[in-house]
Design a protein around this motif. Structure first.
Motif, short mmCIF file in Angstrom:
data_model
loop_
_atom_site.label_atom_id
_atom_site.label_comp_id
_atom_site.label_asym_id
_atom_site.label_seq_id
_atom_site.Cartn_x
_atom_site.Cartn_y
_atom_site.Cartn_z
N ASP A 83 0.84 -1.22 -0.12
CA ASP A 83 0.12 0.08 -0.06
C ASP A 83 0.77 1.39 0.04
O ASP A 83 0.60 2.24 -0.61
CB ASP A 83 -0.86 0.14 1.21
N LEU A 84 1.90 1.20 1.00
CA LEU A 84 2.86 2.39 0.83
C LEU A 84 3.49 2.59 -0.60
O LEU A 84 3.63 3.59 -1.04
CB LEU A 84 3.77 2.06 1.74
N SER A 85 3.98 1.59 -1.10
CA SER A 85 4.56 1.40 -2.58
C SER A 85 3.87 2.03 -3.62
O SER A 85 4.22 3.07 -4.46
CB SER A 85 4.93 -0.07 -2.83
N ARG A 86 2.39 1.69 -3.47
CA ARG A 86 1.72 2.39 -4.60
C ARG A 86 1.46 3.61 -4.14
O ARG A 86 1.06 4.43 -5.12
CB ARG A 86 0.13 1.51 -4.36
N ALA A 87 1.14 3.94 -3.07
CA ALA A 87 0.77 5.47 -2.43
C ALA A 87 1.88 6.28 -3.06
O ALA A 87 1.78 7.51 -3.59
CB ALA A 87 0.46 5.65 -1.16
N VAL A 88 3.12 6.12 -2.73
CA VAL A 88 4.29 6.79 -3.18
C VAL A 88 4.47 6.91 -4.77
O VAL A 88 4.95 7.71 -5.21
CB VAL A 88 5.60 6.68 -2.47
N GLY A 89 4.15 5.79 -5.27
CA GLY A 89 4.45 5.61 -6.63
C GLY A 89 3.48 6.60 -7.74
O GLY A 89 3.69 7.09 -8.69
N GLU A 90 2.20 6.80 -6.99
CA GLU A 90 1.35 7.97 -7.59
C GLU A 90 2.00 9.37 -7.50
O GLU A 90 1.68 10.39 -8.34
CB GLU A 90 0.17 7.96 -6.68
N ARG A 91 3.04 9.34 -6.77
CA ARG A 91 3.57 10.81 -6.46
C ARG A 91 4.92 10.79 -7.15
O ARG A 91 5.96 11.71 -7.13
CB ARG A 91 3.97 11.15 -5.20
N GLY A 92 5.09 9.67 -8.09
CA GLY A 92 6.35 9.57 -8.72
C GLY A 92 7.77 9.11 -7.97
O GLY A 92 8.99 9.26 -8.45
N LEU A 93 7.43 8.33 -6.73
CA LEU A 93 8.38 8.05 -5.78
C LEU A 93 8.36 6.58 -5.66
O LEU A 93 7.67 5.96 -6.20
CB LEU A 93 8.31 8.75 -4.52
N TYR A 94 9.39 6.24 -5.06
CA TYR A 94 9.65 4.62 -4.92
C TYR A 94 10.24 4.59 -3.41
O TYR A 94 11.11 4.97 -2.90
CB TYR A 94 10.67 4.28 -6.05
N TYR A 95 9.42 3.28 -2.86
CA TYR A 95 10.00 2.68 -1.39
C TYR A 95 10.55 1.38 -2.00
O TYR A 95 9.85 0.56 -2.02
CB TYR A 95 8.81 2.70 -0.60
N PRO A 96 11.80 1.10 -1.91
CA PRO A 96 12.48 0.12 -2.52
C PRO A 96 12.10 -1.41 -1.66
O PRO A 96 11.88 -2.41 -2.33
CB PRO A 96 13.92 0.27 -2.55
N PRO A 97 12.39 -1.16 -0.44
CA PRO A 97 12.08 -2.65 0.12
C PRO A 97 10.97 -3.32 -0.02
O PRO A 97 9.81 -3.01 0.00
CB PRO A 97 12.13 -2.45 1.73
N ASP A 98 11.04 -4.62 -0.58
CA ASP A 98 9.87 -5.38 -1.18
C ASP A 98 10.13 -7.09 -0.96
O ASP A 98 10.29 -7.58 -1.56
CB ASP A 98 9.74 -5.28 -2.63
N PRO A 99 9.74 -7.34 0.62
CA PRO A 99 9.71 -8.59 0.98
C PRO A 99 8.96 -9.38 0.12
O PRO A 99 7.84 -9.03 -0.35
CB PRO A 99 9.55 -8.66 2.47
N SER A 100 9.10 -10.77 0.00
CA SER A 100 8.05 -11.54 -0.66
C SER A 100 6.50 -11.40 -0.14
O SER A 100 5.77 -11.70 -0.87
CB SER A 100 8.51 -12.82 -0.55
N SER A 101 6.46 -11.12 1.09
CA SER A 101 5.26 -11.09 1.45
C SER A 101 4.50 -9.46 1.44
O SER A 101 3.67 -9.24 2.33
CB SER A 101 5.11 -11.50 2.99
N TRP A 102 5.19 -8.87 0.32
CA TRP A 102 4.85 -7.27 0.46
C TRP A 102 3.41 -7.07 0.25
O TRP A 102 3.02 -5.73 0.88
CB TRP A 102 5.76 -6.56 -0.68
N GLU A 103 2.59 -7.97 -0.09
CA GLU A 103 1.13 -7.48 -0.19
C GLU A 103 0.50 -7.60 1.07
O GLU A 103 -0.72 -7.13 1.21
CB GLU A 103 0.36 -8.54 -1.18
#
Length: 455
Positions: A116-136
């Motif tokens: 959810d954080l990754s999608r939210a910041v992605g909408e602002r042209g930003l990126y939160y890199p850490p992505d564990p396999s259980s990221w959903e």
């Protein structure tokens, strides 16, 4: 028990305090195998910082242990309840409080789901890199507690590198702020890093300031087949020695490839002994993949196939993300190791694991974040078979011993929890262990925060 409930309810709404034994039992453990869990006295689901402070003041006054939890996707038993404890579930503290594009930070509560954080910041042209396999499903608080990583670590690093500041409720209910919102700062000891990876043993994270990056271009993925693990690991060394910075460099052994095909009909090549997936999110990923493809061929790759577009790339990434669920389906239960070794010892780690699988007559698949040497040997076993369960546990211990012998560590991103307590002592040694215990005593003199974990 009566005093505990009366005091908790004095500062919490009724719906935040759960006492039904069937409900509280469902909060008793995370996803780890072979980890004991106790029976919680109560489960509390706060919605704000003051409610968390009330819980900790109550626990401190009564000397009741507190086990903090996120989504319980962990694999080391770090979120397992202890008898008579307060389970402090932070999943309702799930607000993204701020996204600041100029400062490149996000301010979040601990229950925010990683995706959810990754999608939210992605909408602002930003990126939160850490992505564990259980990221959903996993939460930022849990990611901070275990210092988790993910597929992109080889280029972007792990959670610890993105946590700039924290608000933490201490064992006695005091509120501590650490770190900063600025791009740099060296005032005082780095208490922020101390809490990252502490598995809830030093305090309860209630807010985090996280660093962000500009959103990179979409990545393209290359798949390379090898007829030996040694050749695939040689390719990894060549890629890293060559100065390349892939956004992902993952390895799946033959056992894992077969498991993914069996579960999802992915059509992965079953004749391969090792499948290497390499991705670039650079402005010209095709050129980078071509250079890496040539290195793979020099190392002995039998087939090198670069994806033509994003959809093909996503299919390969999906195969990698399915690895652990697919291995679990082999025998019904898995015990997932998390040993990280130097890249130059990666082949010895995988071949040694294969020998251990033969010794114990078990299916052990290995999937690895090959770019940073982090392997996940996954022991597949039938939990209803006592002898097979015994062999699974013994093989797990041998794999960890192998990792240490190769100059590695017992955990690259899953944490210690209950599962690896004895091994942590072996890795740290007596002097470091004494200092760890001294730090724990300073922050938690009563020993009420997540007791029985780490050491």
């Amino acid at each position: 028990m009566d005093d505990l409930l009366v005091m908790l309810r004095a500062g919490l709404p009724a719906e935040a305090v759960l006492t039904d034994p069937d409900v509280t039992a469902s909060y008793a453990n995370d996803m780890a195998s072979f980890c004991d869990a106790g029976t919680p006295a109560v489960v509390v689901l706060p919605r704000d910082v003051e409610q968390v402070r009330h819980v900790m003041r109550t626990a401190s006054a009564l000397g009741v242990p507190v086990v903090p939890q996120g989504a319980r996707t962990g694999l080391s038993g770090a979120a397992n309840a202890s008898d008579g404890c307060i389970v402090l579930s932070l999943i309702r503290m799930d607000r993204i409080l701020e996204v600041n594009a100029a400062d490149r930070i996000a301010v979040v509560e601990p229950g925010v789901v990683n995706a959810d954080l990754s999608r939210a910041v992605g909408e602002r042209g930003l990126y939160y890199p850490p992505d564990p396999s259980s990221w959903e499903t996993c939460t930022i608080g849990g990611n901070i507690g275990t210092a988790s990583g993910g597929l992109c670590c080889v280029k972007y690093g792990v959670t610890a590198e993105y946590v700039l500041g924290l608000d933490v409720v201490l064992a006695d209910g005091r509120l501590l702020s650490t770190g900063r919102r600025t791009a740099k700062g060296v005032a005082g000891y780095d208490l922020t890093r101390l809490f990252v990876g502490s598995e809830g043993s030093l305090g309860i994270v209630v807010k985090a300031v996280l660093g962000l990056r500009p959103k990179p271009p979409r990545q393209l993925v290359l798949a390379a087949e090898f007829d030996s693990v040694a050749a695939a690991c040689d390719a990894v060394v060549r890629i890293m020695e060559g100065g390349h910075t892939p956004s992902m460099l993952e390895l799946m052994d033959r056992t894992t490839v077969h498991a993914v095909n069996a579960m999802a009909n992915m059509g992965l090549p079953e004749t391969t002994e090792a499948l290497l997936l390499c991705a670039f999110d650079t402005p010209d990923p095709a050129s980078d993949l071509a250079a890496v493809g040539a290195l793979c061929e020099q190392a002995g790759a039998t087939t090198v196939v670069p994806a033509d577009d994003e959809s093909e790339s996503e299919l390969l990434l999906q195969a990698r993300r399915l690895s652990l669920p697919a291995l679990e389906a082999v025998r019904g239960v898995t015990m997932i190791d998390d040993v990280c070794v130097p890249r130059t010892r990666l082949a010895e780690m995988l071949n040694g694991t294969a020998a251990i699988a033969d010794k114990y007559d078990l299916t052990i698949g290995v999937v690895a974040h090959a770019g940073d040497g982090n392997t996940h040997p996954t022991v597949c076993f039938d939990a209803n078979d006592p002898d097979e369960s015994r062999r699974a546990r013994e093989s797990f211990d041998e794999i960890m011993a192998l990792g240490l012998d190769l100059g590695g560590t017992i955990t690259g991103e899953h944490g210690v929890g209950v599962l690896k307590k004895d091994w942590l002592a072996r890795e740290l040694g007596p002097v470091a262990l004494e200092l760890h215990r001294g730090i724990k005593q300073t922050f938690d003199p009563q020993g009420i925060l997540n007791p029985g974990k780490l050491f």
